[in-house]
Design an enzyme around this catalytic site. Structure first.
Site, short mmCIF file in Angstrom:
data_model
loop_
_atom_site.label_atom_id
_atom_site.label_comp_id
_atom_site.label_asym_id
_atom_site.label_seq_id
_atom_site.Cartn_x
_atom_site.Cartn_y
_atom_site.Cartn_z
N ASN A 69 9.90 -0.92 13.48
CA ASN A 69 8.63 -1.05 12.78
C ASN A 69 7.54 -0.26 13.49
O ASN A 69 7.45 -0.30 14.71
CB ASN A 69 8.26 -2.55 12.72
CG ASN A 69 7.24 -2.86 11.67
OD1 ASN A 69 6.35 -2.07 11.38
ND2 ASN A 69 7.36 -4.03 11.09
N GLN A 125 7.68 -9.18 0.84
CA GLN A 125 6.46 -9.18 0.03
C GLN A 125 6.77 -8.29 -1.16
O GLN A 125 6.92 -7.08 -1.01
CB GLN A 125 5.29 -8.64 0.85
CG GLN A 125 4.94 -9.57 2.00
CD GLN A 125 4.11 -8.88 3.03
OE1 GLN A 125 4.55 -7.91 3.62
NE2 GLN A 125 2.91 -9.38 3.26
N GLY A 131 1.18 -8.66 -1.21
CA GLY A 131 0.86 -8.02 0.07
C GLY A 131 1.71 -6.81 0.40
O GLY A 131 1.57 -6.23 1.47
N GLN A 132 2.58 -6.39 -0.51
CA GLN A 132 3.44 -5.22 -0.25
C GLN A 132 2.58 -3.96 -0.24
O GLN A 132 1.90 -3.65 -1.21
CB GLN A 132 4.52 -5.14 -1.33
CG GLN A 132 5.50 -4.00 -1.14
CD GLN A 132 6.50 -3.92 -2.30
OE1 GLN A 132 6.26 -4.42 -3.39
NE2 GLN A 132 7.62 -3.28 -2.04
N SER A 133 2.61 -3.22 0.88
CA SER A 133 1.79 -2.03 1.00
C SER A 133 2.57 -0.75 0.72
O SER A 133 1.98 0.25 0.34
CB SER A 133 1.17 -1.95 2.40
OG SER A 133 2.19 -1.90 3.37
N VAL A 134 3.87 -0.76 0.91
CA VAL A 134 4.71 0.41 0.63
C VAL A 134 5.60 0.04 -0.53
O VAL A 134 6.33 -0.96 -0.46
CB VAL A 134 5.54 0.81 1.87
CG1 VAL A 134 6.46 1.97 1.55
CG2 VAL A 134 4.64 1.16 3.05
N HIS A 136 8.46 0.05 -1.72
CA HIS A 136 9.89 0.15 -1.43
C HIS A 136 10.30 -1.22 -0.88
O HIS A 136 9.72 -1.68 0.10
CB HIS A 136 10.13 1.25 -0.39
CG HIS A 136 11.56 1.61 -0.19
ND1 HIS A 136 11.94 2.90 0.14
CD2 HIS A 136 12.70 0.90 -0.24
CE1 HIS A 136 13.27 2.95 0.27
NE2 HIS A 136 13.74 1.73 0.05
N HIS A 138 11.60 -4.12 1.13
CA HIS A 138 11.98 -4.21 2.54
C HIS A 138 11.89 -5.66 3.01
O HIS A 138 11.04 -6.41 2.58
CB HIS A 138 11.15 -3.29 3.45
CG HIS A 138 9.67 -3.46 3.35
ND1 HIS A 138 8.92 -3.01 2.28
CD2 HIS A 138 8.78 -4.04 4.20
CE1 HIS A 138 7.64 -3.28 2.49
NE2 HIS A 138 7.52 -3.92 3.65
N HIS A 140 11.33 -8.02 6.20
CA HIS A 140 10.86 -8.11 7.59
C HIS A 140 11.81 -9.05 8.31
O HIS A 140 12.05 -10.17 7.86
CB HIS A 140 9.45 -8.71 7.64
CG HIS A 140 8.39 -7.84 7.06
ND1 HIS A 140 7.61 -7.01 7.82
CD2 HIS A 140 7.99 -7.67 5.77
CE1 HIS A 140 6.76 -6.37 7.04
NE2 HIS A 140 6.97 -6.75 5.79
#
Length: 197
Positions: A69, A125, A131-134, A136, A138, A140
């Protein structure tokens, strides 16, 4: 001709591994040998619109990969992603969903042991309002120890905050200190050794 045969063998085995992963109708996972070949090959990886340096990736299957990360919340905070660029969890195929979670399980187990943790937090997310910023999918994966957060569920607020910071950086390209590629490559190299057995 000999050179073609030698390189042809490597190409054929990679094609065979990929073909195994594409069989439709049921979840089919390649052999351990194929997984090892896929994880050590020099393939390219993307995370949303971003190209990921292969040195950041420490484990891969034909359908998923795990990377360190850029801004970990805790030591060992890594991400598990599908290889195919898929914005939302519901857009994954059944095979991708199975492989993503099996990869997260395997990665989580080894990362937890490596960091002498006692638990794991696995979080997705899914979508901007979550809250997903990208864009794609994923997961965590965070190894947890007693006392790492004052209240256990504060980890979710912290993930949300990191995602917001990342979105600001990506949207506004603000100056901030991220981990260097060398630091991330070193961490990935340590984790890569966990899967060499």
């Amino acid at each position: 001709m000999l050179k073609i045969q030698v390189s042809g063998k490597a190409i054929l085995s990679t094609v065979r591994c990929r073909r195994q992963a594409r069989v439709s109708g049921k979840a089919v996972f390649p052999s351990v040998r194929c997984r090892r070949q896929m994880s050590t090959s020099s393939t390219s990886f993307v995370f949303g619109p971003y190209k990921i340096d292969p040195r950041e990736v420490f484990y891969a299957t034909p359908l998923s990969y795990a990377m360190v990360n850029l801004r970990p919340l805790l030591p060992g905070h890594v991400l598990v992603c599908p290889r195919r660029l898929v914005p939302r969890f519901t857009d994954l195929t059944a095979d991708e969903t199975s492989d993503l979670w099996l990869t997260a399980q395997k990665v989580g187990s080894r990362i937890e042991t490596f960091h002498n943790a006692s638990s794991l937090t696995l979080a997705i997310q899914d979508g901007p309002q979550a809250g997903q910023s990208v864009p794609h999918v994923h997961i965590h994966v965070l190894p947890r120890k007693g006392g790492d957060f004052e209240k256990n569920d504060e980890i979710y607020d912290a993930i949300d905050e990191k995602e917001k910071e990342l979105k600001q950086k990506l949207d506004l390209d603000k100056d901030r200190v991220d981990r260097s590629i060398e630091e991330m490559a070193n961490e990935a190299s340590q984790y890569r050794s966990l899967f060499d057995s």
